[in-house]
Design a protein around this motif. Structure first.
Motif, PDB file in Angstrom:
ATOM      1  N   ILE A 147       0.856  -1.189   0.000  1.00  0.00           N
ATOM      2  CA  ILE A 147       0.000   0.000   0.000  1.00  0.00           C
ATOM      3  C   ILE A 147       0.892   1.239   0.000  1.00  0.00           C
ATOM      4  CG2 ILE A 147      -1.761   1.291   1.270  1.00  0.00           C
ATOM      5  CD1 ILE A 147      -2.695  -1.430   2.424  1.00  0.00           C
ATOM      6  N   PRO A 148       0.707   2.137  -0.950  1.00  0.00           N
ATOM      7  CA  PRO A 148       1.577   3.325  -1.013  1.00  0.00           C
ATOM      8  C   PRO A 148       1.426   4.223   0.221  1.00  0.00           C
ATOM      9  CG  PRO A 148       0.105   3.225  -2.927  1.00  0.00           C
ATOM     10  CD  PRO A 148      -0.280   2.124  -2.011  1.00  0.00           C
ATOM     11  N   THR A 149       2.536   4.798   0.625  1.00  0.00           N
ATOM     12  CA  THR A 149       2.511   5.761   1.724  1.00  0.00           C
ATOM     13  C   THR A 149       2.000   7.099   1.189  1.00  0.00           C
ATOM     14  OG1 THR A 149       4.746   6.565   1.274  1.00  0.00           O
ATOM     15  CG2 THR A 149       4.537   4.662   2.775  1.00  0.00           C
ATOM     16  N   GLU A 150       1.699   8.030   2.082  1.00  0.00           N
ATOM     17  CA  GLU A 150       1.262   9.360   1.647  1.00  0.00           C
ATOM     18  C   GLU A 150       2.346  10.040   0.818  1.00  0.00           C
ATOM     19  OE1 GLU A 150      -0.779  12.071   4.243  1.00  0.00           O
ATOM     20  OE2 GLU A 150      -1.455  10.395   5.501  1.00  0.00           O
ATOM     21  N   LEU A 156       3.239  10.991  -7.231  1.00  0.00           N
ATOM     22  CA  LEU A 156       2.616  10.548  -8.477  1.00  0.00           C
ATOM     23  C   LEU A 156       2.045  11.739  -9.235  1.00  0.00           C
ATOM     24  CD1 LEU A 156       0.760   7.358  -7.206  1.00  0.00           C
ATOM     25  CD2 LEU A 156       2.908   7.465  -8.485  1.00  0.00           C
ATOM     26  N   LEU A 157       1.985  11.607 -10.540  1.00  0.00           N
ATOM     27  CA  LEU A 157       1.420  12.649 -11.387  1.00  0.00           C
ATOM     28  C   LEU A 157      -0.088  12.457 -11.523  1.00  0.00           C
ATOM     29  CD1 LEU A 157       4.157  12.534 -14.165  1.00  0.00           C
ATOM     30  CD2 LEU A 157       3.913  14.236 -12.335  1.00  0.00           C
ATOM     31  N   PRO A 158      -0.829  13.493 -11.957  1.00  0.00           N
ATOM     32  CA  PRO A 158      -2.279  13.334 -12.140  1.00  0.00           C
ATOM     33  C   PRO A 158      -2.644  12.237 -13.138  1.00  0.00           C
ATOM     34  CG  PRO A 158      -1.723  15.645 -12.108  1.00  0.00           C
ATOM     35  CD  PRO A 158      -0.424  14.894 -12.140  1.00  0.00           C
ATOM     36  N   VAL A 159      -1.790  12.000 -14.134  1.00  0.00           N
ATOM     37  CA  VAL A 159      -2.040  10.917 -15.087  1.00  0.00           C
ATOM     38  C   VAL A 159      -0.889   9.917 -14.962  1.00  0.00           C
ATOM     39  CG1 VAL A 159      -2.343  10.293 -17.505  1.00  0.00           C
ATOM     40  CG2 VAL A 159      -3.282  12.451 -16.649  1.00  0.00           C
ATOM     41  N   ALA A 189      -6.169  12.446 -10.067  1.00  0.00           N
ATOM     42  CA  ALA A 189      -4.855  12.490  -9.418  1.00  0.00           C
ATOM     43  C   ALA A 189      -4.837  11.526  -8.222  1.00  0.00           C
ATOM     44  CB  ALA A 189      -4.559  13.905  -8.955  1.00  0.00           C
ATOM     45  N   PRO A 190      -3.895  10.575  -8.192  1.00  0.00           N
ATOM     46  CA  PRO A 190      -3.854   9.593  -7.104  1.00  0.00           C
ATOM     47  C   PRO A 190      -3.672  10.215  -5.718  1.00  0.00           C
ATOM     48  CG  PRO A 190      -2.446   8.903  -8.910  1.00  0.00           C
ATOM     49  CD  PRO A 190      -2.906  10.305  -9.210  1.00  0.00           C
ATOM     50  N   TYR A 191      -2.989  11.359  -5.639  1.00  0.00           N
ATOM     51  CA  TYR A 191      -2.738  11.981  -4.342  1.00  0.00           C
ATOM     52  C   TYR A 191      -3.968  12.676  -3.791  1.00  0.00           C
ATOM     53  CZ  TYR A 191      -1.763  15.793  -7.628  1.00  0.00           C
ATOM     54  OH  TYR A 191      -1.840  16.690  -8.657  1.00  0.00           O
TER      55      TYR A 191
END
Length: 192
Positions: A147-150, A156-159, A189-191
């Protein structure tokens, strides 16, 4: 006939983490951690995708579950079946043999998240029952380290290119009990 194992008293069970496994690339881990959930009632087929996952993954204990969407388990009613890959004597996957597990009184087994469309299905009792029968399947359980951290999400980029794995409807390899893979891009956006 699918296996029916009802002893849910032990939340921990044999998992891929404590069985001899070769080191596999992540895509192959996904191939053997993805399960097709289904229920055929009359002429109505309900299905969905789940992922084997170890909660509280420590060297001495894991709690194996299937993680899926709440709407998937709600559609199953009182019975759900999932099928795992057979295991060869050398410990590897036996793609010609499958281990179907039928869960009767299914509504008693799954646990919904209180706010989002996620649910878990504890599977330790089923795996323990299979092990007692000498029929341990081949599978990979994912764990929280994936699981990715914050901070990783913020980078990460929006795309971004993504890989999806699952059992979308009638598209799957039913001969080998394997999911299908697709490439795509993030829709937002993943973030965020």
């Amino acid at each position: 006939m699918p296996d029916q194992i009802a002893d849910a008293s032990n939340p921990t069970a044999p998992t891929s983490g404590n069985l001899p496994q070769p080191t596999l690339p992540l895509t192959e881990q996904l191939m053997y951690s993805t399960v097709r959930l289904f229920n055929l009632t009359g002429n109505t087929l309900n299905w969905g995708t789940g992922f084997l996952f170890n909660l509280f993954n420590t060297p001495s204990s894991q709690v194996p579950v299937i993680v899926t969407n709440r709407h998937v388990v709600e559609s199953m009613g009182d019975r759900c079946t999932f099928t795992l890959t057979g295991r060869l004597t050398d410990g590897g996957p036996d793609l010609a043999n499958h281990v179907p597990i039928q869960v009767d009184q299914f509504r008693q087994f799954w646990i919904p998240h209180p706010e989002v469309d996620v649910a878990i299905i504890p599977v330790a009792a089923f795996l323990t029952g299979l092990q007692k029968q000498g029929r341990m399947p081949y599978f990979i359980s994912l764990d929280p380290s994936l699981i990715p951290t914050e901070d990783e999400l913020k980078n990460l980029l929006p795309v971004e290119q993504v890989l999806t794995v699952g059992f979308p409807g009638i598209l799957w390899d039913d001969t080998h009990n394997l999911p299908v893979f697709h490439r795509g891009f993030t829709a937002s956006a993943p973030y965020i």
